[in-house]
Scaffold this active site. Structure first.
Site, mmCIF file in Angstrom:
data_model
loop_
_atom_site.group_PDB
_atom_site.id
_atom_site.type_symbol
_atom_site.label_atom_id
_atom_site.label_comp_id
_atom_site.label_asym_id
_atom_site.label_seq_id
_atom_site.Cartn_x
_atom_site.Cartn_y
_atom_site.Cartn_z
ATOM 1 N N ASP A 483 86.942 54.295 40.012
ATOM 2 C CA ASP A 483 87.423 54.195 38.642
ATOM 3 C C ASP A 483 86.385 54.563 37.605
ATOM 4 O OD1 ASP A 483 89.989 53.477 38.834
ATOM 5 O OD2 ASP A 483 89.726 51.373 38.325
HETATM 6 C C1 GLC Z 1 88.029 48.163 41.638
HETATM 7 C C2 GLC Z 1 89.436 48.592 41.342
HETATM 8 C C3 GLC Z 1 89.874 49.683 42.257
HETATM 9 C C4 GLC Z 1 88.860 50.777 42.267
HETATM 10 C C5 GLC Z 1 87.485 50.253 42.613
HETATM 11 C C6 GLC Z 1 86.409 51.295 42.555
HETATM 12 O O1 GLC Z 1 87.991 47.495 42.849
HETATM 13 O O2 GLC Z 1 90.328 47.503 41.439
HETATM 14 O O3 GLC Z 1 91.120 50.181 41.853
HETATM 15 O O4 GLC Z 1 89.262 51.711 43.207
HETATM 16 O O5 GLC Z 1 87.149 49.239 41.697
HETATM 17 O O6 GLC Z 1 86.140 51.707 41.264
HETATM 18 C C1 GLC Z 2 85.511 48.832 35.772
HETATM 19 C C2 GLC Z 2 84.960 48.452 37.125
HETATM 20 C C3 GLC Z 2 85.802 48.992 38.231
HETATM 21 C C4 GLC Z 2 87.240 48.649 37.977
HETATM 22 C C5 GLC Z 2 87.685 49.079 36.577
HETATM 23 C C6 GLC Z 2 89.116 48.659 36.355
HETATM 24 O O1 GLC Z 2 85.438 50.183 35.590
HETATM 25 O O2 GLC Z 2 83.632 48.849 37.307
HETATM 26 O O3 GLC Z 2 85.378 48.456 39.459
HETATM 27 O O4 GLC Z 2 88.031 49.289 38.918
HETATM 28 O O5 GLC Z 2 86.842 48.495 35.631
HETATM 29 O O6 GLC Z 2 89.402 48.159 35.145
#
Ligand code: GLC
Ligand code: GLC
Length: 814
Positions: A483
């Site tokens: 993300d």
């Molecule tokens: C968090 C989010 C997931 C994402 C991951 C890596 O666990 O819930 O959707 O893939 O972060 O950024």
């Molecule tokens: C932030 C976190 C990531 C998560 C995302 C979702 O970017 O680092 O892990 O998936 O928020 O809101």
């Protein structure tokens, strides 16, 4: 250093001291009524939606940590001394403190000044209420005159408003006390048809409904005035901050024991009866009264325990490694079920406000639960499909209560739709329910266009194919699984959330991760298409997967490992050409998982690189070296300090992918070792370093670029649980559902000479004994089913309700 121990027999984690490095929590209820509870009684409750139907208040980012909670105070009326048997909030010295976190219940007990108190908290099956069942015993040689106070602070339902809109909030609170039941009915007079009740089985010496009256001005939960004084004001407050407090007097003879039961409930009246109707707690009084009976409570707790035993009996293992067994048999499926229920909404780290059900998250959570709760999985798949868009893309999140896609965050995370194919395939493999593909589901942006689920899946695959970049690799869009890889936003504005910043130009940045995921999902969908006789789609997908593999081989390989992506300028990421972020773990896991690079040795080379560049004692790092400066072209990933979160922590979710990749390559010792490094039970003995619960996976463990390397955060709601479960049960232990039956394909270290797996699968139980007399690491030499020799490695579907004895001898075909 340990703060507790596993009681495997009872499926409990027993915490020995209240001051754990971080609150160690559990979940009460995992369907409609959900409560979070820490080892000292902290936490809150909500009904279905942590944001819109919050029952009690909790203060995130709290000081002292972990307030508020389900508070109980005991007061010795002789000398006025008072304490909390769960330690918080008074934090007085306790003897014999213990907290037993079990499946859907928590028991906290202690003794102070000769008074023993133990409280069992749980949500009975199919009820929208939680029970706090207390036993108080006078261990003194003299009688004890005690006061017992219970306390919850109510939330004004919408947790965001509750924490922000004080000009309104401080004027809307309404409570009632009806026949001893405290009723929280804020906004019930107008548009709400729901209210909360808090009731006590004992006659009340008094009650309190206003926080200020209970605590006294400028006081905290650790020193409530009413408790200090030993008396409540018994007034009904309007406005302010409503609380529910019961005061009960207990006179206990030496050795005498008493049960006291509290019931905190949520109730909805049919719409026709609400909106100005007078509230009558009488409609719910019957239920509450029933739970005032200790034998009804005990029976409900037994039913809850039986339900979990039944669920978990779908897959049980006995291996030589206790830390594997306790995670696989109890804690990981439990964590999967919790994550499945609440997605990423409510934990110690997720405030219940920010995120509803995540599209990719929910699809992955399902992988670890589908065998235990196929009906709920089916319903979830259809819900998710309804958050899909006509383009084949998907809303990134949706609200559980409305089932509507979340417009604020929108769509454009280009990996999202592909996960739906994986979850649907997993569901069909588990159940053989091909009819699910015919279920018609409308699209999130076109409610009038309903199509069979199968079409949704085809659109998901086509979504990727319609968005290929200059190298023939999938465009990343807003971000992919990672993300924080925001290759298209180039954000310079601190007030612009990375997750929603406008996409500046979407046509160049490509993701090798999505390419791998596409091959994985594409093959699954091809399997589905050919089995339902859609040969055209099957062959179209086959050539698309072949094309994608070629694109990865030509443009996604860096010489020593798989590249991560191309940025918006077309520059490589995760390449030896980079100064930082030279290697990322995600493609090294997903590409081999999808069969990419297996034949030509690339996958093996990539795993060698993982072992060399990314492996630490605490697990496999997401990337190396971590970014030390903010990079416009990368976005949020480079906003974290080196070693944290996506910027080079052990982002646990990715580790099981490497485990599966290792299994696909027959690297058995490595797969086992990697799985153990993040196994929370294995990390129990370094709890002072790990800090989070030793019974559930955490999202991240700080990486080696930071001082506190090894410290975990964001426990509970992480896709790590389901992937760890899939990797261990399906790939290491090798018991894998396929469209046609249960495949046996172990990949275990040579030292594992024997293990057992009991697996319920499509209406029969497979009692499997795996023997490894020669210390092989895989390969099935021989299978016997019910004493008869069986050729092949995919066990037939029996569907006969019986138990079948399966003996497998490892060591390659004879
Ligand atoms: C968090 C989010 C997931 C994402 C991951 C890596 O666990 O819930 O959707 O893939 O972060 O950024
Ligand atoms: C932030 C976190 C990531 C998560 C995302 C979702 O970017 O680092 O892990 O998936 O928020 O809101």
């Amino acid at each position: 250093m340990r703060f507790g121990h596993f009681d495997d027999e009872r499926r409990e984690y027993v915490i020995h001291r209240p001051d754990t490095p971080h609150p160690w929590i559990n979940y009460l209820g995992s369907e409609d009524f959900v409560g979070l509870i820490s080892n000292t009684g902290g936490g809150y409750a909500f009904y279905r939606d942590a944001r819109l139907r919050r029952l009690t208040r909790y203060r995130y980012n709290d000081v002292p940590v972990d307030e508020n909670g389900r508070y109980i105070y005991l007061r010795d009326n002789k000398n006025g001394e008072y304490w909390s048997p769960s330690w918080q909030p008074t934090r007085r010295r306790l003897e014999g403190y213990s907290c037993r976190h079990g499946l859907g219940y928590t028991v906290i007990g202690s003794t102070h000044a000769g008074i023993e108190a133990e409280t069992t908290y749980f949500v009975p099956l199919d009820e929208a209420l939680e029970i706090w069942s207390m036993r108080i015993t006078n261990r003194r040689t003299a009688p004890a005159a005690l006061s017992l106070f219970s306390a919850v602070e109510f939330c004004f339902w919408n947790a965001l408003d509750d924490a922000t809109n004080f000009q309104r909030n401080l004027n809307i609170g309404e409570v009632a006390v009806e026949a001893g039941v405290i009723v929280h009915k804020t906004e019930y007079r107008e548009r709400r048809d729901h209210f909360a009740t808090f009731a006590c089985s004992e006659p009340l010496a008094g009650f309190e409904t206003q926080r200020d009256a209970f605590l006294g001005a400028y006081r905290g939960w650790s020193e409530p005035l009413a408790v200090e004084r030993g008396a409540t004001t018994d007034t009904i407050g309007v406005g302010g901050c409503p609380v529910g407090v019961h005061h009960v007097r207990l006179d206990l003879r030496a050795g005498e024991s008493k049960r006291v039961i509290f019931v905190l409930g949520y109730h909805e009246n049919p719409a026709a009866e609400s909106g100005g109707a007078t509230l009558d707690a009488g409609v719910v009084r019957k239920t509450i009264r029933r739970y005032f009976q200790p034998d009804v409570v005990d029976e409900a707790l037994n039913r809850l325990r039986d339900a979990w035993d039944r669920r978990l009996s779908a897959l049980q293992v006995r291996t030589p490694e206790p830390d594997v067994d306790r995670m696989v048999n109890t804690w990981t499926p439990y964590q999967c079920a919790v994550a499945f229920s609440v997605s990423r909404s409510a934990s110690r780290y997720e405030s219940g406000i920010g995120r509803g059900i995540g599209f990719r998250d929910a699809n992955q959570d399902l992988l670890g639960c589908v065998h235990m709760m196929p009906d709920r999985a089916r319903a979830r798949i259809l819900d998710l499909a309804s958050a899909q868009l006509v383009s084949g893309g998907a809303y990134h999140q949706y609200q559980p209560l409305t089932r509507r896609g979340n417009d604020e965050i929108g769509s454009g995370f280009n990996d999202d739709p592909l996960w739906l194919i994986l979850s649907a395939a997993a569901y069909i493999k588990e159940t053989g329910d091909w009819e699910v593909l015919e279920e018609r589901v409308a699209y999130g942006d076109e409610p009038r266009t309903a199509e069979p689920l199968y079409e949704h899946l085809v659109r998901a695959a086509d979504y990727t194919l319609a968005r290929l970049g200059p190298h023939g690799l999938p465009l990343i869009g807003r971000a992919d699984w990672n993300d924080c890889l925001n290759l298209n936003s180039h954000s310079t504005d601190p007030d612009e959330p990375f997750q929603t910043a406008p996409i500046r130009d979407g046509g160049t940045a490509e993701s090798v991760f999505i390419a791998g995921l596409f091959c994985l999902a594409g093959e699954e969908l091809e399997g589905i298409a050919s089995r339902i006789g859609d040969g055209t789609t099957a062959s179209r997908l086959r050539s698309a997967v072949v094309g994608m593999r070629t694109a990865v081989a030509e443009h996604g390989w860096d010489g020593g490992w798989f590249l991560r992506a191309y940025d918006a300028r077309g520059d490589k990421l995760g390449s030896r050409e980079n100064d930082e972020g030279r290697i990322f773990v995600e493609p090294q896991g997903i590409c081999p998982m999808a069969g990419i690079g297996i034949e030509d040795g690339k996958a093996d080379t990539a795993l060698d690189a993982v072992g060399r560049e990314l492996l630490t004692d605490h697990g496999i790092l997401l990337l190396q070296p971590a970014y030390t400066t903010y990079r416009l072209n990368l976005g949020e990933i480079s906003s974290y300090p080196p070693g944290y979160k996506e910027n080079g922590s052990v982002f646990c979710h990715t580790n099981p992918w490497v485990v599966i990749a290792a299994c696909r390559l027959g690297r058995a010792e490595e797969a086992w070792d990697y799985a153990l490094r993040i196994n929370p039970a294995r990390r129990e003995e370094i709890s002072e370093v790990h800090e989070c619960e030793p019974y559930v996976y955490a999202q991240t463990i700080v990486g080696r670029d930071a001082e506190d390397h090894g410290r975990a955060r964001n426990s509970w709601l992480t896709g790590t649980a389901s992937w760890a479960y899939v990797a261990t049960t399906q790939w290491i232990l090798g018991i894998r559902p396929t469209f046609d039956g249960l495949e046996i394909d172990p990949c275990v270290p040579a030292g594992v000479r024997e293990y057992r797996v009991s697996r319920r699968f499509r209406g029969a139980t497979y009692d499997i004994l795996i023997e490894n007399p020669d210390g092989a690491t895989g390969g099935v030499r021989k299978i016997r089913i019910d004493g008869e020799r069986f050729d092949g490695s995919v066990l037939p579907v029996f569907e006969d309700g019986k138990t079948h004895d399966v003996t497998v001898t490892l060591g390659g075909p004879s």
